[in-house]
Design a protein around this motif. Structure first.
Motif, PDB file in Angstrom:
ATOM      1  N   SER A  87       0.819  -1.166   0.054  1.00 51.26           N
ATOM      2  CA  SER A  87      -0.153   0.022   0.060  1.00 51.26           C
ATOM      3  C   SER A  87       1.029   1.244  -0.130  1.00 51.26           C
ATOM      4  O   SER A  87       0.576   2.094  -0.670  1.00 51.26           O
ATOM      5  N   ALA A  90       2.424   1.607  -3.389  1.00 45.48           N
ATOM      6  CA  ALA A  90       1.446   1.942  -4.385  1.00 45.48           C
ATOM      7  C   ALA A  90       0.919   3.585  -4.248  1.00 45.48           C
ATOM      8  O   ALA A  90       0.834   4.335  -5.219  1.00 45.48           O
ATOM      9  N   LEU A  91       0.938   4.000  -2.957  1.00 43.96           N
ATOM     10  CA  LEU A  91       0.739   5.501  -2.624  1.00 43.96           C
ATOM     11  C   LEU A  91       1.970   6.061  -3.141  1.00 43.96           C
ATOM     12  O   LEU A  91       1.705   7.461  -3.945  1.00 43.96           O
ATOM     13  N   LEU A  92       3.260   5.739  -3.082  1.00 41.93           N
ATOM     14  CA  LEU A  92       4.459   6.437  -3.578  1.00 41.93           C
ATOM     15  C   LEU A  92       4.560   6.618  -4.935  1.00 41.93           C
ATOM     16  O   LEU A  92       5.033   7.598  -5.643  1.00 41.93           O
ATOM     17  N   MET A  93       4.115   5.484  -5.678  1.00 38.43           N
ATOM     18  CA  MET A  93       4.212   5.351  -7.033  1.00 38.43           C
ATOM     19  C   MET A  93       2.752   5.852  -7.889  1.00 38.43           C
ATOM     20  O   MET A  93       2.728   6.003  -8.829  1.00 38.43           O
ATOM     21  N   LYS A  94       1.956   6.466  -6.787  1.00 36.63           N
ATOM     22  CA  LYS A  94       0.976   7.168  -7.359  1.00 36.63           C
ATOM     23  C   LYS A  94      -0.342   6.115  -8.102  1.00 36.63           C
ATOM     24  O   LYS A  94      -0.779   6.506  -9.062  1.00 36.63           O
ATOM     25  N   LYS A  95      -0.155   4.944  -7.535  1.00 40.31           N
ATOM     26  CA  LYS A  95      -1.040   4.042  -8.225  1.00 40.31           C
ATOM     27  C   LYS A  95      -2.155   3.633  -7.216  1.00 40.31           C
ATOM     28  O   LYS A  95      -3.157   3.094  -7.621  1.00 40.31           O
ATOM     29  N   LYS A  97      -4.521   6.143  -4.084  1.00 37.67           N
ATOM     30  CA  LYS A  97      -4.921   7.529  -3.367  1.00 37.67           C
ATOM     31  C   LYS A  97      -5.435   7.397  -2.018  1.00 37.67           C
ATOM     32  O   LYS A  97      -5.941   6.145  -1.623  1.00 37.67           O
TER      33      LYS A  97
END
Length: 132
Positions: A87, A90-95, A97
Motif C-alpha cells: 500500500s 502504491a501510494l508512493l508510485m501514485k497507483k 490514492k
C-alpha cells in the motif's frame, strides 16, 4: 472488496474436515485461535471506524480455527506487513490514492499461506536469531 457469507459458509465445513484429518494444533488451540483472530480484527475495525470489513473479520475467525493461536497471529502479522508495504509503495508510485480502500483479502491469502506452510520455521528462525 466483499467477502460473501456464502463463501465463508462453503469453506467452514471444508476447513473443519481438514482440521479433523490434518490437525495442526489441539481443538482448544483452534477455538482460541478463531476467537482471538475474530476479536483482534473486530477491535481493529472498531478502532479504525470501519477501515476493515466484516468479511475480513469473519474470514480471520475461520482461518484462526485452522491455524491455531500462534500461526494465526503470525498470519495476521505477515498480512499486515505485506499489505502495508504494498500500500505504501502504491501510494508512493501514485497507483493508489489516500482515502481509497485497498482490498485486504489478497494480503490475508499471502500471509495465511506463508504461515500455514512455513509458519513454524519462520517462528523458529526468529526466536533463534533474536532470543538466543
Amino acid at each position: 472488496m466483499i467477502v460473501p457469507n456464502k463463501v465463508l459458509l462453503f469453506f467452514l465445513p471444508i476447513f473443519l474436515l481438514e482440521r479433523l484429518f490434518i490437525p495442526l494444533t489441539s481443538w482448544s488451540d483452534s477455538l482460541m485461535g478463531g476467537g482471538i483472530a475474530f476479536f483482534l480484527l473486530f477491535l481493529i475495525a472498531f478502532l479504525s471506524r470501519g477501515g476493515l470489513g466484516e468479511g475480513d473479520i469473519k474470514l480471520y475467525g475461520l482461518i484462526g480455527i485452522v491455524l491455531g493461536v500462534k500461526l494465526v497471529l503470525l498470519s495476521l502479522f505477515l498480512s499486515i506487513l505485506i499489505g502495508g508495504t504494498v500500500s505504501i509503495g502504491a501510494l508512493l508510485m501514485k497507483k493508489a490514492k489516500v482515502g481509497v480502500p485497498i482490498p485486504f483479502v489478497p494480503f490475508i491469502f499471502i500471509g495465511t499461506t506463508a504461515a500455514y506452510f512455513h509458519g513454524n520455521e519462520l517462528i523458529d528462525w526468529y526466536v533463534s536469531t533474536y532470543f538466543y
